[in-house]
Structures are given as structure tokens and as C-alpha cells.
Scaffold this motif. Structure first.
Motif, PDB file in Angstrom:
ATOM      1  N   ARG A  23      24.142  51.562  52.635  1.00 50.72           N
ATOM      2  CA  ARG A  23      24.142  50.857  53.811  1.00 50.72           C
ATOM      3  C   ARG A  23      25.296  49.635  53.486  1.00 50.72           C
ATOM      4  NH1 ARG A  23      21.099  48.949  57.762  1.00 50.72           N
ATOM      5  NH2 ARG A  23      21.028  46.457  58.398  1.00 50.72           N
ATOM      6  N   VAL A  26      28.588  51.374  54.953  1.00 50.61           N
ATOM      7  CA  VAL A  26      28.898  51.270  56.238  1.00 50.61           C
ATOM      8  C   VAL A  26      29.041  49.996  56.599  1.00 50.61           C
ATOM      9  CG1 VAL A  26      27.560  51.977  58.451  1.00 50.61           C
ATOM     10  CG2 VAL A  26      27.256  53.226  56.648  1.00 50.61           C
ATOM     11  N   ARG A  61      31.897  58.205  65.775  1.00 50.67           N
ATOM     12  CA  ARG A  61      30.908  59.059  64.951  1.00 50.67           C
ATOM     13  C   ARG A  61      30.249  60.426  65.661  1.00 50.67           C
ATOM     14  NH1 ARG A  61      32.773  55.028  62.870  1.00 50.67           N
ATOM     15  NH2 ARG A  61      32.819  54.613  60.386  1.00 50.67           N
ATOM     16  N   GLU A  83      25.694  56.709  59.475  1.00 55.10           N
ATOM     17  CA  GLU A  83      26.531  55.509  59.692  1.00 55.10           C
ATOM     18  C   GLU A  83      26.317  55.048  61.129  1.00 55.10           C
ATOM     19  OE1 GLU A  83      30.626  56.649  59.097  1.00 55.10           O
ATOM     20  OE2 GLU A  83      30.190  56.944  57.058  1.00 55.10           O
TER      21      GLU A  83
END
Length: 149
Positions: A23, A26, A61, A83
Motif C-alpha cells: 500500500r 502505491v 493502469r 494499484e
């Protein structure tokens, strides 16, 4: 500092304390993208511009996922999906298909759009209402379908 940027920064600190490396990575990507824009343009991003940036990151993404999946690179596609999940935590609640369709109908009525020539006018009307809350590519496809039909 915008409220959203403060929330992201606070989440970064929480991820550091809890040891959530995935986490944290990201969130650092998000903050790096924010910093890049702020330095390049010598401004501080407000929440609206930050949402636009996050929306762009999700779109990038999604494009990567389709490329990775077509190349058989599922582990990379899974990372991109992870992500997207983190980035979407900072975006407003996504609209349902029905809500999007209602907004498109409202935009058609408000702008008087009748053909593909009016696409820019329609998107200009819709974008502020949908930014970060819908996949603009899918919205564009829906509009084209309505204008053609």
C-alpha cells in the motif's frame, strides 16, 4: 494543502507505521505524480485537479492491464489491478450504469446535441460531473451509441 492530499499523506504515514509495504508503494506513486505536476507547473493542486490526476492514473493502469493480459503477464496485470484498487480509494464513489445513462440523457437535453458533431459539447458538459466517478472511455462509447441510434 487540499483535504484529499492531506488524506493521502496521512494514509502514507499510517502505511509506514503498520508496515504495509504494498500500500505504501502505491501511495508514494500517487504523491510522486502529484509532486511532479506541482513542480512542473509551479502550483499546488486543488482537490479537483488531484481527482483528475488520480483518474488519469487509473486509466493508465487499465491500459497496462489489457496489454499485460494479452501478453500473458498475469502477475503484472494483478499488480496493476491492486494499484487501481488503492487509487480508487481516493476517488469519489463510482456511478452506476443507470446514473451515467441519466446524466447522458440530461446532457443531451441540456446541450441540444443531435449528432456526432456535438460530441465535444456533450463531453464538456459531462466531464466535470463524471470526473473520477466513471470511465470516460465507456461514457464516450455510450454517447456515440445514443447519437448513432
Amino acid at each position: 494543502m487540499s483535504a484529499l492530499k492531506q488524506r493521502i499523506t496521512d494514509d502514507m504515514k499510517a502505511a509506514m507505521k503498520s508496515g504495509d509495504k504494498a500500500r505504501l508503494g502505491v501511495i508514494r506513486l500517487i504523491l510522486a505524480a502529484v509532486k511532479q505536476v506541482e513542480v512542473d507547473e509551479r502550483i499546488e493542486l486543488d482537490d479537483e485537479r488531484l481527482l483528475s490526476l488520480l483518474d488519469k492514473m487509473v486509466k493508465q493502469r487499465r491500459d497496462s492491464i489489457s496489454q499485460y493480459e494479452s501478453a500473458g503477464r498475469t502477475e503484472l496485470a494483478e499488480q496493476e489491478k491492486f494499484e487501481i484498487g488503492i487509487i480508487q480509494d481516493y476517488l469519489p464513489q463510482q456511478l452506476t450504469e443507470e446514473e451515467i445513462a441519466a446524466l447522458i440523457d440530461e446532457a443531451l437535453a441540456a446541450t441540444g446535441a443531435a449528432s456526432m458533431k456535438d460530441m465535444g459539447k456533450l463531453m464538456g458538459w459531462l466531464k466535470p460531473k463524471l470526473q473520477g466517478r466513471a470511465d470516460m472511455g465507456a461514457v464516450s462509447a455510450s454517447i456515440k451509441q445514443k447519437l448513432a441510434g
